[in-house]
Motif scaffolding. Structure first.
Motif, PDB file in Angstrom:
ATOM      1  N   THR A  52      -2.852 -27.551 -10.226  1.00 48.89           N
ATOM      2  CA  THR A  52      -2.881 -27.968 -11.386  1.00 48.89           C
ATOM      3  C   THR A  52      -4.186 -27.816 -12.193  1.00 48.89           C
ATOM      4  OG1 THR A  52      -3.787 -30.278 -10.735  1.00 48.89           O
ATOM      5  CG2 THR A  52      -1.280 -29.985 -10.655  1.00 48.89           C
ATOM      6  N   ALA A  53      -4.051 -27.701 -13.556  1.00 48.59           N
ATOM      7  CA  ALA A  53      -5.262 -27.742 -14.373  1.00 48.59           C
ATOM      8  C   ALA A  53      -5.065 -28.984 -15.102  1.00 48.59           C
ATOM      9  CB  ALA A  53      -5.155 -26.376 -15.051  1.00 48.59           C
ATOM     10  N   SER A  54      -6.318 -29.442 -15.414  1.00 50.37           N
ATOM     11  CA  SER A  54      -6.373 -30.836 -16.235  1.00 50.37           C
ATOM     12  C   SER A  54      -7.453 -30.752 -17.416  1.00 50.37           C
ATOM     13  CB  SER A  54      -6.547 -32.014 -15.550  1.00 50.37           C
ATOM     14  OG  SER A  54      -6.785 -33.125 -16.105  1.00 50.37           O
ATOM     15  N   ASP A  55      -7.228 -31.623 -18.388  1.00 51.60           N
ATOM     16  CA  ASP A  55      -8.229 -31.620 -19.321  1.00 51.60           C
ATOM     17  C   ASP A  55      -9.436 -32.388 -18.716  1.00 51.60           C
ATOM     18  OD1 ASP A  55      -6.238 -30.745 -21.123  1.00 51.60           O
ATOM     19  OD2 ASP A  55      -5.886 -32.443 -22.187  1.00 51.60           O
ATOM     20  N   ASP A  56      -9.330 -32.910 -17.655  1.00 54.79           N
ATOM     21  CA  ASP A  56     -10.782 -33.377 -16.993  1.00 54.79           C
ATOM     22  C   ASP A  56     -11.548 -32.331 -16.554  1.00 54.79           C
ATOM     23  OD1 ASP A  56      -9.493 -32.891 -14.586  1.00 54.79           O
ATOM     24  OD2 ASP A  56      -9.174 -35.123 -14.030  1.00 54.79           O
ATOM     25  N   GLU A  57     -11.283 -31.022 -17.078  1.00 55.16           N
ATOM     26  CA  GLU A  57     -11.942 -29.694 -16.423  1.00 55.16           C
ATOM     27  C   GLU A  57     -11.779 -29.649 -15.021  1.00 55.16           C
ATOM     28  OE1 GLU A  57     -15.585 -30.909 -18.418  1.00 55.16           O
ATOM     29  OE2 GLU A  57     -15.165 -29.657 -20.306  1.00 55.16           O
ATOM     30  N   SER A  58     -10.550 -29.882 -14.348  1.00 52.78           N
ATOM     31  CA  SER A  58     -10.692 -29.874 -12.882  1.00 52.78           C
ATOM     32  C   SER A  58      -9.383 -28.937 -12.614  1.00 52.78           C
ATOM     33  CB  SER A  58     -10.426 -31.196 -12.113  1.00 52.78           C
ATOM     34  OG  SER A  58      -9.060 -31.580 -12.456  1.00 52.78           O
ATOM     35  N   ILE A  59      -9.486 -28.084 -11.476  1.00 50.65           N
ATOM     36  CA  ILE A  59      -8.516 -27.364 -11.024  1.00 50.65           C
ATOM     37  C   ILE A  59      -8.376 -28.209  -9.560  1.00 50.65           C
ATOM     38  CG2 ILE A  59      -7.854 -25.391  -9.848  1.00 50.65           C
ATOM     39  CD1 ILE A  59      -9.540 -23.868 -11.983  1.00 50.65           C
ATOM     40  N   ARG A  60      -6.938 -28.478  -9.232  1.00 52.41           N
ATOM     41  CA  ARG A  60      -6.672 -29.199  -8.116  1.00 52.41           C
ATOM     42  C   ARG A  60      -5.712 -28.404  -7.363  1.00 52.41           C
ATOM     43  NH1 ARG A  60      -7.483 -35.597  -9.366  1.00 52.41           N
ATOM     44  NH2 ARG A  60      -8.752 -35.339 -11.273  1.00 52.41           N
ATOM     45  N   LEU A  61      -5.982 -28.288  -5.764  1.00 56.17           N
ATOM     46  CA  LEU A  61      -5.034 -27.522  -5.028  1.00 56.17           C
ATOM     47  C   LEU A  61      -4.209 -28.892  -3.935  1.00 56.17           C
ATOM     48  CD1 LEU A  61      -3.734 -24.941  -3.763  1.00 56.17           C
ATOM     49  CD2 LEU A  61      -5.570 -25.034  -2.145  1.00 56.17           C
ATOM     50  N   TYR A  62      -2.951 -28.786  -4.244  1.00 50.67           N
ATOM     51  CA  TYR A  62      -2.162 -29.801  -3.071  1.00 50.67           C
ATOM     52  C   TYR A  62      -1.294 -29.070  -2.316  1.00 50.67           C
ATOM     53  CZ  TYR A  62      -3.211 -33.100  -7.044  1.00 50.67           C
ATOM     54  OH  TYR A  62      -3.809 -33.930  -8.122  1.00 50.67           O
ATOM     55  N   ASP A  63      -1.180 -29.714  -1.015  1.00 50.18           N
ATOM     56  CA  ASP A  63      -0.174 -29.255  -0.085  1.00 50.18           C
ATOM     57  C   ASP A  63       0.834 -30.271  -0.216  1.00 50.18           C
ATOM     58  OD1 ASP A  63       1.461 -29.015   2.078  1.00 50.18           O
ATOM     59  OD2 ASP A  63      -0.117 -28.704   3.656  1.00 50.18           O
ATOM     60  N   VAL A  64       1.956 -29.837  -0.929  1.00 49.53           N
ATOM     61  CA  VAL A  64       3.263 -30.422  -1.297  1.00 49.53           C
ATOM     62  C   VAL A  64       3.843 -31.249   0.000  1.00 49.53           C
ATOM     63  CG1 VAL A  64       5.302 -30.522  -2.273  1.00 49.53           C
ATOM     64  CG2 VAL A  64       3.377 -29.458  -3.444  1.00 49.53           C
ATOM     65  N   GLN A  65       4.133 -30.248   0.833  1.00 50.46           N
ATOM     66  CA  GLN A  65       4.849 -30.641   2.134  1.00 50.46           C
ATOM     67  C   GLN A  65       4.039 -31.952   2.961  1.00 50.46           C
ATOM     68  OE1 GLN A  65       5.338 -27.192   4.688  1.00 50.46           O
ATOM     69  NE2 GLN A  65       6.840 -28.073   5.849  1.00 50.46           N
ATOM     70  N   ASN A  66       2.675 -31.972   2.843  1.00 48.27           N
ATOM     71  CA  ASN A  66       2.060 -32.902   3.596  1.00 48.27           C
ATOM     72  C   ASN A  66       1.509 -34.235   2.515  1.00 48.27           C
ATOM     73  OD1 ASN A  66       2.169 -32.125   6.102  1.00 48.27           O
ATOM     74  ND2 ASN A  66       0.749 -30.663   5.395  1.00 48.27           N
ATOM     75  N   ALA A  67       1.830 -33.868   1.186  1.00 44.58           N
ATOM     76  CA  ALA A  67       1.596 -34.665   0.046  1.00 44.58           C
ATOM     77  C   ALA A  67      -0.010 -35.074  -0.052  1.00 44.58           C
ATOM     78  CB  ALA A  67       2.135 -36.158   0.340  1.00 44.58           C
TER      79      ALA A  67
END
Length: 321
Positions: free
Chosen positions: A41-56
């Protein structure tokens, strides 16, 4: 384990199963990696976040304070992304390694905000569309653009799933290009029925047979990508000029989930029309991405929400195999 078929009833039962609420700004872009369970995800808080959806789990957060971040897409490698800036003074695209937070390459060429970005599956190529009224073609291995196409309006761009064709939408038309011979111009031009409001998002269905195009007037057009006929048009609330109306095909290509200008989430059957609408206290359209091959979609607003079927709402378990 059981697998469940996606039906109208299953889609109607969808609700938020989990949400990440630790954002300090709106989510501006999301992308699923096609071969892993990763989401970025990219956000207006100037962060890029990486998620592992399978393990939430949120695996990592990378800040892009200097450039801001607007659109983000995975490359074939689940640990590298290409993203656009949001600072208003540097419109370069950046190839970033999430492993060590290092820039692998800068792609310079646009002179205004990049509003559409699509990576070609199976190759190193990608395409970007900007408010500077150009669409640029790139090779991840080199900093200079490989081609330039001029457009008259804000463009929406997308590669098909095979990477053989890309499409550019603006001004009420979708133009189809052969990826290998794009300099010859479009091999086909499809009309979307007189809707000349700005194009927002253009996507091919997973099997490549259909395209969806969303516009600022709140229309979602479903077009046969071979014949160019408009199969159906759905309408939601229009969006403001600085917001994006996003919609996403289900993995089987039979359903579409869309945001709306009033912040709600709507679901449609490609064959029969509207199925469900979920209200929201939000007033801007959420971003929407369906997880590849999964009975789950995500919405992004000031939080990241994962939507799954609520089995307790499904009176019969006839859908289970």
């Amino acid at each position: 384990m059981f697998s469940m078929e996606l039906t109208d009833e299953v889609l109607k039962s969808m609700e938020v199963g989990m949400a990440f609420r630790d954002y300090n700004g709106r989510i501006s872009s999301m992308d699923f990696h096609r071969a892993t369970s990763y989401l970025v995800t990219a956000s207006d808080d100037e962060s890029i976040r990486l998620y592992d959806v399978q393990n939430a789990m949120c695996l990592k957060t990378i800040n892009s304070k200097k450039y801001g971040v607007d659109l983000v897409c995975f490359t074939d490698n689940p640990m590298t992304v290409i993203y656009s800036s949001k600072n208003g003074w540097d419109e370069s695209l950046r190839h970033l390694s999430l492993n060590d937070n290092k820039y692998l390459r800068y792609f310079k060429g646009h002179h205004d905000r990049v509003v559409s970005l699509s990576l070609c599956p199976r190759t190193e190529f990608f395409v970007s569309g900007s408010l500077d009224r150009t669409v640029l073609l790139w090779d991840q291995r080199t900093e200079k653009s490989q081609g330039l196409l001029r457009v008259q309006r804000r463009p929406a761009v997308s590669y098909d799933d095979q990477g053989m064709v890309f499409a550019i939408a603006y001004g009420g038309y979708i133009r189809m290009f052969d990826a290998r011979h794009y300099e010859k111009g479009p091999f086909d031009v499809f009309s979307v029925g007189g809707d000349v409001s700005d194009a927002n998002v253009l996507k091919f269905s997973p099997d490549g047979r259909l395209m969806l195009l969303t516009t600022t007037d709140g229309f979602i057009h479903v077009v046969d990508s071979f014949r160019g006929t408009v199969i159906s048009t759905y309408s939601v609330k229009p969006v403001s000029s600085n917001a994006t109306l996003e919609a996403s095909f289900s993995p089987d290509g039979m359903f579409i989930v869309s945001g709306s200008g009033d912040g709600s989430v709507c679901a449609f059957s490609v064959r029969t029309g509207k199925i469900a609408c979920w209200g929201s206290t939000d007033t801007e359209p959420p971003l929407i991405k369906w997880a590849p091959g999964n009975l789950m979609f995500t919405t992004g607003s000031s939080e990241l929400s994962f939507w799954v079927p609520d089995l307790s709402k499904l009176g019969s378990f006839a859908g289970m195999k």
